[in-house]
Design an enzyme around this catalytic site. Structure first.
Site, short mmCIF file in Angstrom:
data_model
loop_
_atom_site.label_atom_id
_atom_site.label_comp_id
_atom_site.label_asym_id
_atom_site.label_seq_id
_atom_site.Cartn_x
_atom_site.Cartn_y
_atom_site.Cartn_z
N PRO A 105 0.70 -1.16 -0.05
CA PRO A 105 -0.04 -0.06 0.48
C PRO A 105 0.76 1.20 0.31
O PRO A 105 0.29 2.00 -0.40
CB PRO A 105 -0.71 -0.28 0.93
N GLU A 132 1.45 -8.72 8.75
CA GLU A 132 1.11 -7.09 9.17
C GLU A 132 2.67 -5.96 7.93
O GLU A 132 2.16 -5.21 7.72
CB GLU A 132 2.45 -6.85 10.98
N ARG A 170 -0.64 -8.10 -21.18
CA ARG A 170 -1.51 -7.88 -22.67
C ARG A 170 -0.68 -6.67 -24.14
O ARG A 170 -1.13 -6.68 -25.01
CB ARG A 170 -2.58 -7.10 -22.52
N ASP A 185 -7.08 1.55 -26.54
CA ASP A 185 -7.26 1.79 -24.96
C ASP A 185 -7.13 2.22 -24.26
O ASP A 185 -6.62 3.13 -24.30
CB ASP A 185 -6.67 0.23 -23.92
#
Length: 263
Positions: A105, A132, A170, A185
């Site tokens: 994160p 953790e 991709r 895209d």
């Protein structure tokens, strides 16, 4: 391209690696996809890969030794004993230097530009943690990149890693049936993608725009560009700040802004 995923749950990866675009790219030999269980490198009889944090606190922290050992195994690096009983890694003779990516994160928010950058690499290694967190020495002395797919917390790094891998594979030549798909895209052009339609030309009273049925390809491209600009303006105006816009694009945007009715 070679991609290795270091994980405690390799079964989470194998299903994804064997299906859809990733599975086809793997079968064609476009990419090598491997899941490595770093518990196999724990070096202790209990196969433990985590421990309590120094200084106290809740949760468990992933130890550095199994992660380093797993990466060195992937790179073909042999460990030689030191006088103090620990081990030192002997560098691999390979000239390919991999990007070693920690999914967490705290990492840089992932986007299409990073996907395009990673797609140019020959070897990617993803480290997927649980518990953790990671011993800080993994961040400081092993990884080259820290990535996050958004401002939320998941159980582990596998789903984020698979998301990144899908977006990178991709982009490899031959991975998609239509080579122009990745180019047009959303985000690849800096804008959201224009709307798509297919048969039937009319469905439940809803018709395909006449322009797309005209057969005039130059005019269709102009229409699609305007639609992309309008959709981006309405849904993600923040993208327009960094998008590469022509003078014509800017004039189109001004017209579209003037056409928006105030609520």
């Amino acid at each position: 391209m070679r991609i290795d995923v270091l994980t405690l749950f390799p079964e989470m990866c194998e299903g994804v690696f064997s299906t859809s675009i990733l599975g086809k790219a793997r079968e064609k030999g476009i990419v090598s996809l491997n899941a490595v269980n770093f518990r196999d490198f724990s070096g202790n009889k209990h196969n433990s890969v985590d421990d309590t944090p120094y200084g106290g606190g809740g949760g468990m922290v992933l130890k550095p030794d199994p992660i380093f050992a797993a990466v060195e195994h992937v790179l073909g690096i042999e460990a030689s004993p030191l006088e103090n009983g620990s081990e030192s890694a002997v560098p691999s003779p390979s000239s390919v230097k991999p990007r070693i990516i920690l999914m967490c994160p705290q990492g840089k928010t992932y986007n299409q530009k990073i996907a395009e950058e990673l797609a140019q690499e020959q070897h990617l290694i993803f480290i997927c943690g649980h518990y953790e967190g990671y011993d800080e020495r993994i961040r400081e002395h092993l990884v080259t990149d820290e990535l996050s797919i958004g401002d939320y917390v998941l159980t582990g790094g596998e789903l984020p890693a698979l998301t990144v891998i899908d977006s990178v594979v991709r982009l490899q030549p031959g991975a998609l049936g239509n080579e122009t798909s990745a180019i047009t895209d959303s985000f690849s052009t800096g804008l959201l993608e224009y709307p798509h339609y297919t048969r039937p030309a009319e469905f439940r009273g809803w018709k395909v725009p006449d322009m797309l049925l005209s057969g005039h390809h130059a005019n269709i491209e102009v229409w699609r560009r305007e639609q992309a600009l309008q959709r981006t303006l309405e849904r993600r105006p923040d993208l327009l700040e960094s998008a590469e816009l022509t003078l014509k694009d800017k004039k189109t945007l001004e017209r579209l802004k003037n056409e928006i009715k105030p609520e």
